[in-house]
Design a protein around this motif. Structure first.
Motif, PDB file in Angstrom:
ATOM      1  N   ILE A 258       0.844  -1.368   0.006  1.00  0.00           N
ATOM      2  CA  ILE A 258       0.017  -0.045   0.133  1.00  0.00           C
ATOM      3  C   ILE A 258       0.707   1.259   0.025  1.00  0.00           C
ATOM      4  O   ILE A 258       0.590   2.255  -0.744  1.00  0.00           O
ATOM      5  CB  ILE A 258      -1.007   0.052   1.243  1.00  0.00           C
ATOM      6  N   TRP A 259       1.951   1.235   0.641  1.00  0.00           N
ATOM      7  CA  TRP A 259       2.894   2.407   0.630  1.00  0.00           C
ATOM      8  C   TRP A 259       3.614   2.508  -0.414  1.00  0.00           C
ATOM      9  O   TRP A 259       3.861   3.735  -1.093  1.00  0.00           O
ATOM     10  CB  TRP A 259       3.903   2.225   1.862  1.00  0.00           C
ATOM     11  N   GLU A 260       3.668   1.458  -1.180  1.00  0.00           N
ATOM     12  CA  GLU A 260       4.265   1.639  -2.611  1.00  0.00           C
ATOM     13  C   GLU A 260       3.391   2.308  -3.457  1.00  0.00           C
ATOM     14  O   GLU A 260       3.781   3.006  -4.500  1.00  0.00           O
ATOM     15  CB  GLU A 260       4.885   0.161  -3.141  1.00  0.00           C
ATOM     16  N   SER A 261       2.266   2.032  -3.358  1.00  0.00           N
ATOM     17  CA  SER A 261       0.983   2.375  -4.323  1.00  0.00           C
ATOM     18  C   SER A 261       0.774   4.018  -4.175  1.00  0.00           C
ATOM     19  O   SER A 261       0.819   4.725  -4.790  1.00  0.00           O
ATOM     20  CB  SER A 261      -0.154   1.717  -4.082  1.00  0.00           C
ATOM     21  N   ILE A 262       0.963   4.205  -2.803  1.00  0.00           N
ATOM     22  CA  ILE A 262       0.683   5.624  -2.343  1.00  0.00           C
ATOM     23  C   ILE A 262       2.132   6.485  -2.744  1.00  0.00           C
ATOM     24  O   ILE A 262       1.865   7.688  -3.487  1.00  0.00           O
ATOM     25  CB  ILE A 262       0.459   5.770  -1.181  1.00  0.00           C
ATOM     26  N   GLY A 263       2.965   6.027  -2.843  1.00  0.00           N
ATOM     27  CA  GLY A 263       4.306   6.636  -3.084  1.00  0.00           C
ATOM     28  C   GLY A 263       4.356   6.818  -4.509  1.00  0.00           C
ATOM     29  O   GLY A 263       4.814   7.767  -5.129  1.00  0.00           O
ATOM     30  N   ALA A 264       4.018   5.749  -5.445  1.00  0.00           N
ATOM     31  CA  ALA A 264       3.906   5.752  -6.867  1.00  0.00           C
ATOM     32  C   ALA A 264       2.964   6.718  -7.398  1.00  0.00           C
ATOM     33  O   ALA A 264       3.257   7.738  -8.367  1.00  0.00           O
ATOM     34  CB  ALA A 264       3.519   4.563  -7.457  1.00  0.00           C
TER      35      ALA A 264
ATOM     36  N   THR B  39      -4.343  19.983 -21.312  1.00  0.00           N
ATOM     37  CA  THR B  39      -4.648  20.443 -19.939  1.00  0.00           C
ATOM     38  C   THR B  39      -4.467  19.577 -18.903  1.00  0.00           C
ATOM     39  O   THR B  39      -4.234  18.462 -18.846  1.00  0.00           O
ATOM     40  CB  THR B  39      -6.092  20.652 -19.911  1.00  0.00           C
ATOM     41  N   GLY B  40      -4.178  20.139 -17.494  1.00  0.00           N
ATOM     42  CA  GLY B  40      -4.076  19.313 -16.331  1.00  0.00           C
ATOM     43  C   GLY B  40      -4.985  18.507 -16.091  1.00  0.00           C
ATOM     44  O   GLY B  40      -4.596  17.350 -15.559  1.00  0.00           O
ATOM     45  N   ARG B  41      -6.259  18.370 -16.707  1.00  0.00           N
ATOM     46  CA  ARG B  41      -7.259  17.376 -16.503  1.00  0.00           C
ATOM     47  C   ARG B  41      -6.758  16.108 -17.021  1.00  0.00           C
ATOM     48  O   ARG B  41      -7.379  14.927 -16.843  1.00  0.00           O
ATOM     49  CB  ARG B  41      -8.744  17.732 -16.880  1.00  0.00           C
ATOM     50  N   ALA B  42      -5.837  16.196 -18.017  1.00  0.00           N
ATOM     51  CA  ALA B  42      -5.566  14.941 -18.690  1.00  0.00           C
ATOM     52  C   ALA B  42      -3.998  14.561 -18.499  1.00  0.00           C
ATOM     53  O   ALA B  42      -3.622  13.388 -18.207  1.00  0.00           O
ATOM     54  CB  ALA B  42      -5.420  15.202 -20.332  1.00  0.00           C
ATOM     55  N   VAL B  43      -3.273  15.595 -17.855  1.00  0.00           N
ATOM     56  CA  VAL B  43      -1.938  15.051 -17.624  1.00  0.00           C
ATOM     57  C   VAL B  43      -1.725  14.736 -16.171  1.00  0.00           C
ATOM     58  O   VAL B  43      -1.134  13.743 -16.072  1.00  0.00           O
ATOM     59  CB  VAL B  43      -1.305  16.699 -17.584  1.00  0.00           C
ATOM     60  N   PHE B  44      -2.387  15.028 -15.188  1.00  0.00           N
ATOM     61  CA  PHE B  44      -2.340  14.521 -13.764  1.00  0.00           C
ATOM     62  C   PHE B  44      -2.934  13.257 -13.768  1.00  0.00           C
ATOM     63  O   PHE B  44      -2.308  12.401 -13.233  1.00  0.00           O
ATOM     64  CB  PHE B  44      -3.202  15.485 -12.774  1.00  0.00           C
ATOM     65  N   PRO B  45      -4.001  12.795 -14.324  1.00  0.00           N
ATOM     66  CA  PRO B  45      -4.434  11.306 -14.366  1.00  0.00           C
ATOM     67  C   PRO B  45      -3.619  10.499 -15.100  1.00  0.00           C
ATOM     68  O   PRO B  45      -3.262   9.222 -14.847  1.00  0.00           O
ATOM     69  CB  PRO B  45      -5.903  11.246 -14.835  1.00  0.00           C
ATOM     70  N   ALA B  46      -2.943  10.945 -16.192  1.00  0.00           N
ATOM     71  CA  ALA B  46      -2.001  10.048 -17.053  1.00  0.00           C
ATOM     72  C   ALA B  46      -0.669   9.968 -16.206  1.00  0.00           C
ATOM     73  O   ALA B  46      -0.123   8.660 -16.348  1.00  0.00           O
ATOM     74  CB  ALA B  46      -1.664  10.869 -18.058  1.00  0.00           C
ATOM     75  N   GLY B  47      -0.211  10.807 -15.661  1.00  0.00           N
ATOM     76  CA  GLY B  47       1.107  10.684 -14.797  1.00  0.00           C
ATOM     77  C   GLY B  47       0.959   9.793 -13.690  1.00  0.00           C
ATOM     78  O   GLY B  47       1.805   8.866 -13.491  1.00  0.00           O
ATOM     79  N   ALA B  48      -0.331   9.873 -12.831  1.00  0.00           N
ATOM     80  CA  ALA B  48      -0.441   9.041 -11.782  1.00  0.00           C
ATOM     81  C   ALA B  48      -0.791   7.568 -11.929  1.00  0.00           C
ATOM     82  O   ALA B  48      -0.339   6.559 -11.677  1.00  0.00           O
ATOM     83  CB  ALA B  48      -1.795   9.568 -10.947  1.00  0.00           C
TER      84      ALA B  48
ATOM     85  N   LEU C 104       1.448   4.211 -11.282  1.00  0.00           N
ATOM     86  CA  LEU C 104       0.821   3.181 -10.631  1.00  0.00           C
ATOM     87  C   LEU C 104       1.002   1.850 -11.488  1.00  0.00           C
ATOM     88  O   LEU C 104       1.502   0.754 -10.841  1.00  0.00           O
ATOM     89  CB  LEU C 104      -0.580   3.296 -10.447  1.00  0.00           C
ATOM     90  N   PHE C 105       0.855   2.061 -12.636  1.00  0.00           N
ATOM     91  CA  PHE C 105       1.082   0.835 -13.673  1.00  0.00           C
ATOM     92  C   PHE C 105       2.764   0.194 -13.648  1.00  0.00           C
ATOM     93  O   PHE C 105       3.044  -0.787 -13.630  1.00  0.00           O
ATOM     94  CB  PHE C 105       0.769   0.900 -15.062  1.00  0.00           C
ATOM     95  N   GLY C 106       3.696   1.491 -13.465  1.00  0.00           N
ATOM     96  CA  GLY C 106       5.160   0.884 -13.490  1.00  0.00           C
ATOM     97  C   GLY C 106       5.214   0.449 -12.059  1.00  0.00           C
ATOM     98  O   GLY C 106       6.215  -0.318 -12.145  1.00  0.00           O
ATOM     99  N   ALA C 107       4.625   0.794 -10.981  1.00  0.00           N
ATOM    100  CA  ALA C 107       4.880   0.270  -9.703  1.00  0.00           C
ATOM    101  C   ALA C 107       4.381  -1.131  -9.860  1.00  0.00           C
ATOM    102  O   ALA C 107       5.226  -2.136  -9.335  1.00  0.00           O
ATOM    103  CB  ALA C 107       4.354   0.961  -8.663  1.00  0.00           C
ATOM    104  N   TYR C 108       3.276  -1.212 -10.474  1.00  0.00           N
ATOM    105  CA  TYR C 108       2.883  -2.783 -10.421  1.00  0.00           C
ATOM    106  C   TYR C 108       3.475  -3.725 -11.015  1.00  0.00           C
ATOM    107  O   TYR C 108       3.878  -4.721 -10.923  1.00  0.00           O
ATOM    108  CB  TYR C 108       1.206  -2.750 -11.008  1.00  0.00           C
ATOM    109  N   LEU C 109       3.891  -3.090 -12.258  1.00  0.00           N
ATOM    110  CA  LEU C 109       4.742  -4.013 -13.305  1.00  0.00           C
ATOM    111  C   LEU C 109       6.172  -4.268 -12.480  1.00  0.00           C
ATOM    112  O   LEU C 109       6.730  -5.555 -12.631  1.00  0.00           O
ATOM    113  CB  LEU C 109       5.107  -3.077 -14.573  1.00  0.00           C
TER     114      LEU C 109
ATOM    115  N   ALA D  22       8.526   5.760 -11.399  1.00  0.00           N
ATOM    116  CA  ALA D  22       8.935   7.090 -12.250  1.00  0.00           C
ATOM    117  C   ALA D  22       9.280   7.175 -13.656  1.00  0.00           C
ATOM    118  O   ALA D  22       8.895   7.703 -14.334  1.00  0.00           O
ATOM    119  CB  ALA D  22      10.308   7.453 -11.446  1.00  0.00           C
ATOM    120  N   SER D  23       9.759   5.781 -13.914  1.00  0.00           N
ATOM    121  CA  SER D  23      10.270   5.585 -15.391  1.00  0.00           C
ATOM    122  C   SER D  23       8.924   5.534 -16.315  1.00  0.00           C
ATOM    123  O   SER D  23       8.801   6.101 -17.380  1.00  0.00           O
ATOM    124  CB  SER D  23      11.026   4.346 -15.461  1.00  0.00           C
ATOM    125  N   VAL D  24       8.095   4.516 -15.968  1.00  0.00           N
ATOM    126  CA  VAL D  24       6.859   4.359 -16.547  1.00  0.00           C
ATOM    127  C   VAL D  24       5.872   5.589 -16.802  1.00  0.00           C
ATOM    128  O   VAL D  24       5.437   5.978 -17.837  1.00  0.00           O
ATOM    129  CB  VAL D  24       6.100   3.031 -16.320  1.00  0.00           C
TER     130      VAL D  24
END
Length: 90
Positions: free
Chosen positions: A2-8, A29-38, A42-47, A65-67
């Motif tokens: 859970i801490w890895e997910s929150i950190g990611a 716009t930020g409405r597209a950028v913020f969810p895409a980054g998060a 999260l997908f990079g952390a899962y992978l 961070a890389s993904v």
């Protein structure tokens, strides 16, 4: 995990904020950028967590961070060049 997910997620939001600060004219716009980054982070952390297993928190955050950065780079538009319409579309 859970801490890895929150950190990611926080890392993805921080990457999105930094990208918007430096490339605001080339990103949507930020409405597209913020969810895409998060979601990218999260997908990079899962992978990374699935590949390495538990106990590799730093490596998991580096993978996040890389993904996340790659996902944000896919949103960047070309500089100053407008797309030309084809003759059939006119």
């Amino acid at each position: 995990m859970i801490w890895e997910s929150i950190g990611a997620a926080v890392l993805g939001l921080a990457l999105s904020w930094a990208a918007l600060r430096s490339l605001s004219d080339r990103l949507p716009t930020g409405r597209a950028v913020f969810p895409a980054g998060a979601l990218g982070a999260l997908f990079g952390a899962y992978l990374t967590h699935a590949a390495l297993g538990p106990g590799h928190v730093l490596a998991t955050l580096i993978g996040a961070a890389s993904v996340g950065a790659v996902t944000l780079s896919l949103l960047i538009r070309p500089r100053g060049r407008r797309l030309a319409r084809s003759a059939a579309a006119q």
